[in-house]
Structure formats: C-alpha cells, structure tokens
Design a protein around this motif. Structure first.
Motif, PDB file in Angstrom:
ATOM      1  N   GLY A  48       0.793  -1.227   0.000  1.00 31.88           N
ATOM      2  CA  GLY A  48       0.000   0.000   0.000  1.00 31.88           C
ATOM      3  C   GLY A  48       0.823   1.273   0.000  1.00 31.88           C
ATOM      4  O   GLY A  48       0.274   2.364   0.129  1.00 31.88           O
ATOM      5  N   ASP A  49       2.137   1.159  -0.153  1.00 32.89           N
ATOM      6  CA  ASP A  49       3.007   2.328  -0.218  1.00 32.89           C
ATOM      7  C   ASP A  49       3.213   2.682  -1.688  1.00 32.89           C
ATOM      8  O   ASP A  49       4.235   2.370  -2.294  1.00 32.89           O
ATOM      9  CB  ASP A  49       4.342   2.051   0.466  1.00 32.89           C
ATOM     10  CG  ASP A  49       5.235   3.275   0.540  1.00 32.89           C
ATOM     11  OD1 ASP A  49       4.886   4.318  -0.055  1.00 32.89           O
ATOM     12  OD2 ASP A  49       6.292   3.189   1.181  1.00 32.89           O
ATOM     13  N   TRP A  50       2.198   3.310  -2.272  1.00 35.33           N
ATOM     14  CA  TRP A  50       2.196   3.530  -3.709  1.00 35.33           C
ATOM     15  C   TRP A  50       3.143   4.634  -4.160  1.00 35.33           C
ATOM     16  O   TRP A  50       3.544   4.670  -5.324  1.00 35.33           O
ATOM     17  CB  TRP A  50       0.778   3.762  -4.209  1.00 35.33           C
ATOM     18  CG  TRP A  50      -0.033   2.497  -4.195  1.00 35.33           C
ATOM     19  CD1 TRP A  50       0.299   1.299  -3.616  1.00 35.33           C
ATOM     20  CD2 TRP A  50      -1.298   2.291  -4.796  1.00 35.33           C
ATOM     21  NE1 TRP A  50      -0.695   0.368  -3.818  1.00 35.33           N
ATOM     22  CE2 TRP A  50      -1.688   0.958  -4.536  1.00 35.33           C
ATOM     23  CE3 TRP A  50      -2.153   3.109  -5.513  1.00 35.33           C
ATOM     24  CZ2 TRP A  50      -2.885   0.424  -4.980  1.00 35.33           C
ATOM     25  CZ3 TRP A  50      -3.354   2.581  -5.959  1.00 35.33           C
ATOM     26  CH2 TRP A  50      -3.711   1.249  -5.708  1.00 35.33           C
ATOM     27  N   THR A  51       3.564   5.502  -3.268  1.00 33.79           N
ATOM     28  CA  THR A  51       4.559   6.506  -3.631  1.00 33.79           C
ATOM     29  C   THR A  51       5.885   5.815  -3.927  1.00 33.79           C
ATOM     30  O   THR A  51       6.519   6.065  -4.960  1.00 33.79           O
ATOM     31  CB  THR A  51       4.735   7.543  -2.503  1.00 33.79           C
ATOM     32  OG1 THR A  51       3.483   8.186  -2.278  1.00 33.79           O
ATOM     33  CG2 THR A  51       5.793   8.574  -2.854  1.00 33.79           C
ATOM     34  N   GLU A  52       6.292   4.920  -3.040  1.00 39.03           N
ATOM     35  CA  GLU A  52       7.534   4.162  -3.241  1.00 39.03           C
ATOM     36  C   GLU A  52       7.392   3.187  -4.405  1.00 39.03           C
ATOM     37  O   GLU A  52       8.339   2.964  -5.157  1.00 39.03           O
ATOM     38  CB  GLU A  52       7.942   3.426  -1.970  1.00 39.03           C
ATOM     39  CG  GLU A  52       8.409   4.341  -0.859  1.00 39.03           C
ATOM     40  CD  GLU A  52       9.658   5.125  -1.224  1.00 39.03           C
ATOM     41  OE1 GLU A  52      10.576   4.555  -1.857  1.00 39.03           O
ATOM     42  OE2 GLU A  52       9.725   6.314  -0.883  1.00 39.03           O
ATOM     43  N   ALA A  53       6.204   2.591  -4.545  1.00 40.72           N
ATOM     44  CA  ALA A  53       5.959   1.669  -5.653  1.00 40.72           C
ATOM     45  C   ALA A  53       6.127   2.399  -6.984  1.00 40.72           C
ATOM     46  O   ALA A  53       6.775   1.882  -7.904  1.00 40.72           O
ATOM     47  CB  ALA A  53       4.558   1.068  -5.551  1.00 40.72           C
ATOM     48  N   ILE A  73       0.594  -2.063 -13.752  1.00 37.03           N
ATOM     49  CA  ILE A  73       0.485  -1.668 -12.340  1.00 37.03           C
ATOM     50  C   ILE A  73       0.513  -0.149 -12.223  1.00 37.03           C
ATOM     51  O   ILE A  73      -0.275   0.438 -11.474  1.00 37.03           O
ATOM     52  CB  ILE A  73       1.590  -2.331 -11.486  1.00 37.03           C
ATOM     53  CG1 ILE A  73       1.368  -3.842 -11.441  1.00 37.03           C
ATOM     54  CG2 ILE A  73       1.583  -1.755 -10.064  1.00 37.03           C
ATOM     55  CD1 ILE A  73       2.492  -4.605 -10.754  1.00 37.03           C
ATOM     56  N   LEU A  74       1.409   0.504 -12.961  1.00 29.63           N
ATOM     57  CA  LEU A  74       1.451   1.969 -12.926  1.00 29.63           C
ATOM     58  C   LEU A  74       0.132   2.574 -13.403  1.00 29.63           C
ATOM     59  O   LEU A  74      -0.362   3.540 -12.807  1.00 29.63           O
ATOM     60  CB  LEU A  74       2.616   2.487 -13.772  1.00 29.63           C
ATOM     61  CG  LEU A  74       3.999   2.380 -13.133  1.00 29.63           C
ATOM     62  CD1 LEU A  74       5.090   2.637 -14.163  1.00 29.63           C
ATOM     63  CD2 LEU A  74       4.125   3.333 -11.953  1.00 29.63           C
ATOM     64  N   ALA A  75      -0.449   2.012 -14.452  1.00 25.33           N
ATOM     65  CA  ALA A  75      -1.729   2.527 -14.958  1.00 25.33           C
ATOM     66  C   ALA A  75      -2.825   2.369 -13.912  1.00 25.33           C
ATOM     67  O   ALA A  75      -3.628   3.293 -13.697  1.00 25.33           O
ATOM     68  CB  ALA A  75      -2.113   1.808 -16.248  1.00 25.33           C
ATOM     69  N   THR A  80      -5.962   6.279  -9.209  1.00 21.71           N
ATOM     70  CA  THR A  80      -6.275   6.887  -7.911  1.00 21.71           C
ATOM     71  C   THR A  80      -5.199   7.889  -7.500  1.00 21.71           C
ATOM     72  O   THR A  80      -5.022   8.165  -6.311  1.00 21.71           O
ATOM     73  CB  THR A  80      -6.424   5.809  -6.817  1.00 21.71           C
ATOM     74  OG1 THR A  80      -5.192   5.083  -6.709  1.00 21.71           O
ATOM     75  CG2 THR A  80      -7.570   4.866  -7.124  1.00 21.71           C
ATOM     76  N   GLY A  81      -4.467   8.409  -8.480  1.00 20.07           N
ATOM     77  CA  GLY A  81      -3.436   9.394  -8.162  1.00 20.07           C
ATOM     78  C   GLY A  81      -2.278   8.817  -7.375  1.00 20.07           C
ATOM     79  O   GLY A  81      -1.633   9.527  -6.612  1.00 20.07           O
ATOM     80  N   PHE A  82      -2.025   7.534  -7.542  1.00 20.58           N
ATOM     81  CA  PHE A  82      -0.924   6.832  -6.880  1.00 20.58           C
ATOM     82  C   PHE A  82      -1.065   6.825  -5.361  1.00 20.58           C
ATOM     83  O   PHE A  82      -0.081   6.835  -4.624  1.00 20.58           O
ATOM     84  CB  PHE A  82       0.438   7.387  -7.318  1.00 20.58           C
ATOM     85  CG  PHE A  82       0.667   7.198  -8.791  1.00 20.58           C
ATOM     86  CD1 PHE A  82       1.110   5.984  -9.288  1.00 20.58           C
ATOM     87  CD2 PHE A  82       0.391   8.216  -9.692  1.00 20.58           C
ATOM     88  CE1 PHE A  82       1.293   5.791 -10.653  1.00 20.58           C
ATOM     89  CE2 PHE A  82       0.575   8.038 -11.055  1.00 20.58           C
ATOM     90  CZ  PHE A  82       1.018   6.826 -11.533  1.00 20.58           C
ATOM     91  N   VAL A  83      -2.320   6.793  -4.908  1.00 22.47           N
ATOM     92  CA  VAL A  83      -2.625   6.655  -3.485  1.00 22.47           C
ATOM     93  C   VAL A  83      -3.487   5.413  -3.338  1.00 22.47           C
ATOM     94  O   VAL A  83      -4.538   5.292  -3.984  1.00 22.47           O
ATOM     95  CB  VAL A  83      -3.379   7.894  -2.947  1.00 22.47           C
ATOM     96  CG1 VAL A  83      -3.788   7.695  -1.498  1.00 22.47           C
ATOM     97  CG2 VAL A  83      -2.532   9.148  -3.121  1.00 22.47           C
ATOM     98  N   GLU A  87      -9.423   0.916   1.629  1.00 22.88           N
ATOM     99  CA  GLU A  87      -9.757  -0.495   1.829  1.00 22.88           C
ATOM    100  C   GLU A  87      -8.745  -1.439   1.177  1.00 22.88           C
ATOM    101  O   GLU A  87      -8.984  -2.634   1.060  1.00 22.88           O
ATOM    102  CB  GLU A  87     -11.166  -0.791   1.298  1.00 22.88           C
ATOM    103  CG  GLU A  87     -11.323  -0.680  -0.209  1.00 22.88           C
ATOM    104  CD  GLU A  87     -11.513   0.738  -0.754  1.00 22.88           C
ATOM    105  OE1 GLU A  87     -11.611   0.863  -1.982  1.00 22.88           O
ATOM    106  OE2 GLU A  87     -11.546   1.717   0.023  1.00 22.88           O
ATOM    107  N   TRP A  88      -7.583  -0.925   0.753  1.00 22.82           N
ATOM    108  CA  TRP A  88      -6.574  -1.715   0.059  1.00 22.82           C
ATOM    109  C   TRP A  88      -6.164  -2.918   0.898  1.00 22.82           C
ATOM    110  O   TRP A  88      -5.791  -2.798   2.053  1.00 22.82           O
ATOM    111  CB  TRP A  88      -5.364  -0.845  -0.262  1.00 22.82           C
ATOM    112  CG  TRP A  88      -4.298  -1.575  -1.011  1.00 22.82           C
ATOM    113  CD1 TRP A  88      -3.074  -1.924  -0.543  1.00 22.82           C
ATOM    114  CD2 TRP A  88      -4.370  -2.054  -2.364  1.00 22.82           C
ATOM    115  NE1 TRP A  88      -2.368  -2.585  -1.512  1.00 22.82           N
ATOM    116  CE2 TRP A  88      -3.151  -2.682  -2.648  1.00 22.82           C
ATOM    117  CE3 TRP A  88      -5.343  -2.019  -3.344  1.00 22.82           C
ATOM    118  CZ2 TRP A  88      -2.865  -3.261  -3.884  1.00 22.82           C
ATOM    119  CZ3 TRP A  88      -5.065  -2.593  -4.566  1.00 22.82           C
ATOM    120  CH2 TRP A  88      -3.850  -3.205  -4.829  1.00 22.82           C
ATOM    121  N   ALA A  89      -6.244  -4.097   0.284  1.00 25.32           N
ATOM    122  CA  ALA A  89      -5.887  -5.349   0.965  1.00 25.32           C
ATOM    123  C   ALA A  89      -4.705  -6.039   0.284  1.00 25.32           C
ATOM    124  O   ALA A  89      -4.479  -7.220   0.474  1.00 25.32           O
ATOM    125  CB  ALA A  89      -7.099  -6.284   0.992  1.00 25.32           C
TER     126      ALA A  89
END
Length: 101
Positions: A48-53, A73-75, A80-83, A87-89
């Motif tokens: 869930g750390d999409w900034t680092e991802a 994955i980037l698309a 969601t603006g890379f956030v 509810e991300w699981a």
C-alpha cells in the motif's frame, strides 16, 4: 511443491522471489535492473506504499520501457493518483474484457 500461505503472509511477497521456482525461472534472462526494481515496486504496491511503488516501477521502466506488467500496475495506481484506496488489501480483482459471442 506449494509454498505454504502462512510463509507468504509472514515473510511478505518478496519471499516468493526466492522460494517459488516458477518466479525464479521467470526472472531468468530478464534485465537485472528491471527484475530488481519491479520486485521492489511490487512489494511496495502490495503493502500500500504507492509513492515508493511508483518510484521503483518508473525505474523499472527505464530499464525496459515496454514491460507490460510494470505498465499495467502503474496505470492502475494512476487511476487513484498513486494513493492506495483506504480499503486496500494488497490485491485487486482482475477485470477481464467480456468475450464476444
């Protein structure tokens, strides 16, 4: 042999890159930078750390701009603006196109 689910849950996704022979074989022949940065990005994505991802996956694309999994994955994260959603699981349902009759 199957990898026990408990091992994956306790060790994280990166564990699969070491013990799952399908994934180990899949990495053979890949650009080393691509494989390492994709793995790093995927682990951050799952956590869930999409900034680092995003950072890691963009680096993977520098190694291979045509890498489909990285682009996908980037698309998805970009929707969601890379956030990560609240509810991300660690996963998302795959939406396949409807087959034509």
């Amino acid at each position: 042999d199957e990898v026990p689910l408990e091992a994956i849950e306790s060790e994280g996704a990166e564990y699969l890159y070491v013990v799952d022979q399908d994934i180990v074989q899949w990495q053979e022949g890949l650009n080393h930078t691509l494989a390492n940065r994709f793995r790093e990005g995927l682990c951050h994505y799952i956590d869930g750390d999409w900034t680092e991802a995003k950072t890691a996956l963009e680096s993977a694309l520098q190694a291979d701009p045509d890498d489909g999994p990285t682009q996908a994955i980037l698309a998805f994260m970009g929707m969601t603006g890379f956030v990560a959603p609240e509810e991300w699981a660690g996963c998302r349902p795959l939406i396949l196109p409807a087959s034509s009759p």
